[in-house]
Design a protein around this motif. Sequence first.
Motif, PDB file in Angstrom:
ATOM      1  N   GLY A  71      -5.993 -12.151   5.047  1.00  6.87           N
ATOM      2  CA  GLY A  71      -7.189 -11.470   5.518  1.00  6.87           C
ATOM      3  C   GLY A  71      -6.987 -10.857   6.894  1.00  6.87           C
ATOM      4  N   SER A  72      -8.025 -10.176   7.376  1.00  2.42           N
ATOM      5  CA  SER A  72      -8.006  -9.583   8.708  1.00  2.42           C
ATOM      6  C   SER A  72      -8.399 -10.659   9.712  1.00  2.42           C
ATOM      7  CB  SER A  72      -8.985  -8.403   8.774  1.00  2.42           C
ATOM      8  OG  SER A  72      -8.946  -7.805  10.042  1.00  2.42           O
ATOM      9  N   VAL A  73      -7.385 -11.259  10.337  1.00  3.18           N
ATOM     10  CA  VAL A  73      -7.576 -12.364  11.276  1.00  3.18           C
ATOM     11  C   VAL A  73      -6.909 -12.002  12.584  1.00  3.18           C
ATOM     12  CG1 VAL A  73      -7.202 -14.819  11.716  1.00  3.18           C
ATOM     13  CG2 VAL A  73      -7.564 -14.009   9.376  1.00  3.18           C
ATOM     14  N   LEU A 100       1.603  -5.647   3.977  1.00  8.25           N
ATOM     15  CA  LEU A 100       0.456  -4.915   3.452  1.00  8.25           C
ATOM     16  C   LEU A 100      -0.566  -5.910   2.946  1.00  8.25           C
ATOM     17  CD1 LEU A 100      -0.868  -2.206   2.547  1.00  8.25           C
ATOM     18  CD2 LEU A 100       0.335  -2.504   0.365  1.00  8.25           C
ATOM     19  N   ARG A 101      -1.844  -5.718   3.333  1.00 11.51           N
ATOM     20  CA  ARG A 101      -2.928  -6.619   2.914  1.00 11.51           C
ATOM     21  C   ARG A 101      -4.021  -5.832   2.199  1.00 11.51           C
ATOM     22  NH1 ARG A 101      -5.499  -7.320   6.998  1.00 11.51           N
ATOM     23  NH2 ARG A 101      -4.244  -6.408   8.671  1.00 11.51           N
ATOM     24  N   LEU A 102      -4.523  -6.380   1.107  1.00 11.43           N
ATOM     25  CA  LEU A 102      -5.657  -5.806   0.383  1.00 11.43           C
ATOM     26  C   LEU A 102      -6.664  -6.924   0.149  1.00 11.43           C
ATOM     27  CD1 LEU A 102      -3.742  -3.710  -2.301  1.00 11.43           C
ATOM     28  CD2 LEU A 102      -4.771  -2.859  -0.179  1.00 11.43           C
ATOM     29  N   LEU A 130     -23.932 -16.797  -4.778  1.00  9.13           N
ATOM     30  CA  LEU A 130     -22.526 -17.017  -5.111  1.00  9.13           C
ATOM     31  C   LEU A 130     -21.686 -15.951  -4.403  1.00  9.13           C
ATOM     32  CD1 LEU A 130     -20.727 -18.863  -6.889  1.00  9.13           C
ATOM     33  CD2 LEU A 130     -20.831 -17.066  -8.634  1.00  9.13           C
ATOM     34  N   PHE A 131     -20.658 -16.396  -3.646  1.00 14.10           N
ATOM     35  CA  PHE A 131     -19.900 -15.478  -2.800  1.00 14.10           C
ATOM     36  C   PHE A 131     -18.400 -15.657  -3.037  1.00 14.10           C
ATOM     37  CE2 PHE A 131     -23.784 -16.776  -0.574  1.00 14.10           C
ATOM     38  CZ  PHE A 131     -24.463 -15.566  -0.624  1.00 14.10           C
ATOM     39  N   PRO A 132     -17.782 -14.738  -3.820  1.00 13.00           N
ATOM     40  CA  PRO A 132     -16.341 -14.796  -4.087  1.00 13.00           C
ATOM     41  C   PRO A 132     -15.560 -13.838  -3.192  1.00 13.00           C
ATOM     42  CG  PRO A 132     -17.379 -13.336  -5.650  1.00 13.00           C
ATOM     43  CD  PRO A 132     -18.466 -13.762  -4.684  1.00 13.00           C
ATOM     44  N   SER A 133     -14.263 -14.057  -3.124  1.00 18.56           N
ATOM     45  CA  SER A 133     -13.390 -13.087  -2.450  1.00 18.56           C
ATOM     46  C   SER A 133     -11.984 -13.211  -3.015  1.00 18.56           C
ATOM     47  CB  SER A 133     -13.362 -13.315  -0.934  1.00 18.56           C
ATOM     48  OG  SER A 133     -12.562 -14.429  -0.603  1.00 18.56           O
ATOM     49  N   LEU A 134     -11.241 -12.122  -2.913  1.00 21.97           N
ATOM     50  CA  LEU A 134      -9.865 -12.077  -3.396  1.00 21.97           C
ATOM     51  C   LEU A 134      -9.053 -11.236  -2.415  1.00 21.97           C
ATOM     52  CD1 LEU A 134      -7.747 -12.609  -5.665  1.00 21.97           C
ATOM     53  CD2 LEU A 134      -8.485 -10.423  -6.664  1.00 21.97           C
ATOM     54  N   ALA A 135      -7.856 -11.746  -2.068  1.00 23.14           N
ATOM     55  CA  ALA A 135      -6.990 -11.002  -1.163  1.00 23.14           C
ATOM     56  C   ALA A 135      -5.550 -11.097  -1.647  1.00 23.14           C
ATOM     57  CB  ALA A 135      -7.100 -11.547   0.252  1.00 23.14           C
TER      58      ALA A 135
END
Length: 984
Positions: free
Chosen positions: A122-124, A624-626, A597-602
């Motif tokens: 992720g963007s950290v 590269l991050r998506l 409900l809160f999902p995420s995928l990276a």
Amino acid sequence: MKQSSIRMPLRMLTLLLGLIISAGAFAQQITVKGHVKDAQGEPVIGATVRTAGSQGTITDYDGNFTLTASKGATLQISYIGYQTATATASPKVVVTLQADDKVLGEVVAIGYGTVRKSDATGSVMSVDADQLNKGLATSPADLLQGKSAGVQIIDNGGSPTGSSTIRIRGGSSLSASNDPLIVVDGLPISSTGISGGDVLSTINPNDIESFSILKDASATAIYGSRASNGVILITTKKGKGGKPRVSIDMTGSVKTVAKKVDVLSADAFKDFFMANYGSNADAVAALGESSTKWQDEIYRTAFAEEINASVAGGYETSDKAFKMPYRVSAGFLNNDGTLKETNSKRGTLGINLTPTLLDDRLTINLNAKGVFTRNQFADEGAIGAAVQYDPLKPVKDENGIHGYTAWMNNGSANTMSTLNPVAMLEEQSKMAYIRRFIGNAQFDYKFKAVPGLRANLNLGLDFSTTTGWNTSLQGSEVSLHDKTQNGSGIWEKYRQLRRDQTLEFYLDYARELPSIDSRFNIMAGYSWQRFFNRTTDLLLSNDGNDTEYATTPLFKTESYLVSFYGRLNYTLAERYLLTFTLRNDGTSRFQNHKWGLFPSLALAWRINEEKFLKDVNWLSNLKLRLGWGITGQQNINQGDYPSIPTYHTNQAGSYYVLGNNVIVPITPNGYAADIKWESTTTWNAGLDFGFLKNRINGSFDFYKRKTKDLLNTVPVPALTNLTNQLLMNVGDMENTGFELALNFVPVQTKDWNWTVGFNLAYNKNEITRLTANDDPTYQGVETGGISGGTGNNIQIQQVGKPMNSFFVYQQVYDADGKPLEGVYVDRNGDGQITDDDRYCYYKPDADVIIGFNTEVSYKKWTLSASARSMLGNYVYNNVASNTEMKADMWTNNFISNRLTSAPFTNFSQAQYKSDYYVRNASFFKLDKITLAYQIADWARVHATLQNVFTITDYDGVDPEIYGGIDNNMYPRPRTVLVGASFNF
């Protein structure tokens, strides 16, 4: 009601001298000669060698160094591309550095744990404490200004009791909170401020070890319900074992007002007044003969002093079965404001214990922070009064009220007039005492029977009490102008208790799979949080007998959050990374739609680990991050019960007496039973890069955020609810932007070291829907109240425009560029000027935000600087729009001053809604310059200049105005700070 200010320079210099002399008496110094090499035996050129708190030295072309240090001190040896090593100070030292990519190898905090930066998807963004140019930082938020792309920190004026506003990638809501979630040592902190300050104002910045800023949904979604606006993880300093080490930091500051409002001088005002009111005998007779600079009368040169001390070390048994690193810290800050009668005193005590037991399988983190704050507020209305008060009047007048000049009508106070600003400060007292405890106990257990499996239990408490007093003197002008007091004065006591409780438990399992060159980490947990708030208000008259005439009943409110969450991290061949998170949140605030409900995928690809780039020596990092994810929002500005029937307790002035009892009426409130979560979906694409062993490194991110089910206050049909406007889920909004962060090490030699950091963020905000049925005739919701007139709003939420756009008339100018009074463009062509001719004209939020910081070291000298810039932000100058017109210079038998710009506009009446007052407020600010000198490895002195200068075309006091409406803000001071640090 004056308070003596603590004057610290002499006392502080004496204390500093004593510490230096005493420290030199027992710190035995030796000359250390050493050699630094790599694993192949080659000398490492330019490696930094220092002791704790020291700049130290740099190895020469043969890898050698010479350093003066205390005997037995710990040396730290570091160089980009190698792991940091330690050694004990002795006459001869040889150190071997192990190769490692520093940037890729470092660990950053993420939600519920840490991760190698090389594995972050992720963007950290991580900021260590030693990267910060601190200066006088009254809140941890101050430390982050300009440090991270897309993170905007705006302090809301220069008050020592004030707060800061934090925004990450712009706002995502119109009616709910836009504050990021703050997590301190694993404990989520409520965004509710305490007695005027922000959520961080009672935390000592000196205790901060590092910040991690989570910006995109793939990084924040593990926090679900409160992560729509990003997450800031704060890690405080902890003991690292070994012998006790003592650190002392001391600073003293002098503050002055950097800029004041440009008002007419006494002579210029008299000329301007006579030119317009010279024929009015009553007006001329009211003119005084003094020459008073009222802003000089309310401001002062202010002082601040701060001292922080800590002891850190560790204890362990002889068999090393039990270890307990510890750190104990204490601090005191005394901070006067440049506005008279303002002050903040803060005492802090922190304890961190990290015992390990059971063969290092059980680790306990005990964190406790106690804070006592005494805030002295002033009536900041005095700032506006000083701008407008007649400069021909003196401060004191024996025929006035309590010896102060006051406007009178037939021997009585003229309650329509401007108040004497000095009397406003000196005849009122506003105090608040805040006691706060933030603590948590975290138990982390590694199962012996199942390698890689651990359990984590976190119990936390954020508890605070506030006791405050507001008083005004009986018979004072302030009391006479108050319709409730009517001259009786006031003695008001209020109390607040806030208690946030947290229980979190999760299991984490990590395993290597060598057969398929991969590894994974899976985590699942449960969270329970309770937020409780209780306030009461006791209002007494000031007739000498403390006669009670009104008491507000006890008010209590609470809310709950219950959550289930999980995360999977998978790494294949050290090149292909995947993160999936899922969180299910339940809130008590929504009656019929409790759960979200809160999902995420990276996904991430470490391109430089591919075979075709593996041997490219100049490329240190290319990843590269998506990412995609959904986060939620339930922290709306409608209290804890927006979806159930509630009643409102009426305020003083509506009470009535029945018999011997004071009756406090209550009124039913409107409510919407079906409101639900706002949800924000974020798409993020990022590229991390590093070159030349990361002497050049950075990242680029592009994102798009869309908030749906936006809570918006909309009109409701008559008789369908208990109000004519109601908060409902009817809107959508988008934020689109990109961020660039760059870091350089242009010079690294034996004597010189130069680092440069630069970041840039662009954000475009647009409201895409505001009604349930996309009504094209719906103009929007007006907002942004201003001073002047009745109920004037200068901003609007409108579809197709940025939030809080200025909603004004288009001004017409003459050939010389002078605005024509009351002449506006008929934009709809109907032959008349009405509200239908108002239009959206710019917005307060900047298009581009830039941060810059640099540090240059030469031997024992270090010079650092930090600067910021905002481009494309606009401000409505309400000071000018309310203080330029001639009509109110003489009204209701009192006189008001005007700005120096008034003769140019020459408006007879106020033109509040003209776009003439919407000004370009783009700026460049040099925030801080610090010069430091390392006396020895145990002593360092430094000097800092804050708020150095501002370059802007904005004609007000300060172009940096959160919300975009300039209305006599507490001016930010220019500060000169000197200090010293000692480490033993």
